[in-house]
Design an enzyme around this catalytic site. Sequence first.
Site, short mmCIF file in Angstrom:
data_model
loop_
_atom_site.label_atom_id
_atom_site.label_comp_id
_atom_site.label_asym_id
_atom_site.label_seq_id
_atom_site.Cartn_x
_atom_site.Cartn_y
_atom_site.Cartn_z
N HIS A 134 0.83 -1.21 0.00
CA HIS A 134 0.00 0.00 0.00
C HIS A 134 0.87 1.26 0.00
O HIS A 134 0.57 2.24 -0.68
CB HIS A 134 -0.89 0.04 1.25
CG HIS A 134 -1.86 -1.09 1.36
ND1 HIS A 134 -1.72 -2.12 2.26
CD2 HIS A 134 -3.00 -1.36 0.68
CE1 HIS A 134 -2.73 -2.96 2.14
NE2 HIS A 134 -3.52 -2.53 1.19
N MET A 150 2.92 -9.45 -1.11
CA MET A 150 2.43 -8.86 0.14
C MET A 150 0.90 -8.78 0.11
O MET A 150 0.30 -8.44 -0.91
CB MET A 150 3.01 -7.47 0.32
CG MET A 150 4.46 -7.52 0.70
SD MET A 150 5.03 -5.94 1.31
CE MET A 150 6.76 -6.33 1.50
N SER A 151 0.30 -9.12 1.25
CA SER A 151 -1.16 -9.10 1.37
C SER A 151 -1.51 -8.94 2.83
O SER A 151 -0.83 -9.47 3.71
CB SER A 151 -1.73 -10.43 0.86
OG SER A 151 -3.07 -10.58 1.28
#
Length: 286
Positions: free
Chosen positions: A37, A188-189
């Site tokens: 993000h 990435m999560s």
Amino acid sequence: MQTVKTLDMLRTALGQLRGDGKRIALVPTMGALHEGHLTLVRRAQAVADHVVASIFVNPKQFGPNEDLDAYPRQLAADAAMLEGEGCALLWAPSAEAMYPAGFATNISVTGVSDGLCGAARPGHFDGVATVVCKLFNQVQPDVALFGEKDFQQLAVIRAMARDLDLCRPHVDAIIGVPTVREADGLAMSSRNRYLAPEQRAAAAALPRAMRAAIAAIKGGADVAGALAGLEAEIVAAGFDRIDYAVLADSTSLTPLPALTTGPARLLVAARIAGTRLIDNMAVNPQ
Ligand code: PAF
């Protein structure tokens, strides 16, 4: 950075930010922020004067047996991260502010929504398209940024913006940003945090098997055989359910039985200990 939770406050804050024609970039999120993000925020800063982030865990994109209640919520920590990146405004509406009593509209993008995650998670992309259309109308950004990790989501949002003639942002101003990966290759999560340490270690088999399948396909191997090899490799590593492992056209997302010279992508969704992970990689670049 200002955090606003009502539409009136959002409109006032946006009016101040816009000033004399300043460009606004929107980074929509569901919170539980990670480096992926923050990469979107940094990229947004390079293409606009001000970055607005949104955090809203959208109930309409979760199915009845999915992880809506368990989805991590950490608004204060997320706000601190966004502020650290120089974000100008955080839009964090409540569910009631986003979907007031009587809310009755659904945006459904057929075609590109139908297969892959759309087949495995009925209604998911209607929820995504509906909330993203609302976020676009609320913020009216010049540009909006999304991670390519959710590759089908990005295609659905672009189709929605094109079909509804959106101008803020225009479909061409919807930017996909390459997936950010952990050192072992795992995408990435926010959901990676559901994994216990041994499951987290095993999950790295997914990008590894995807790279091996891509190398095999590019080397001339039969697509079905390469995908079967991928599935066997991740099952051996501990994945217990595979929703799909598909070579697809990068624009229409229709499955490709064989590699052509056109843009192609490998897309996979699989579960490990109940956690559903998705990933995708370019086979032939767009
Ligand atoms: O990718 C996400 O975090 C969500 O699907 C989005 C785009 C913020 C819509 O809720």
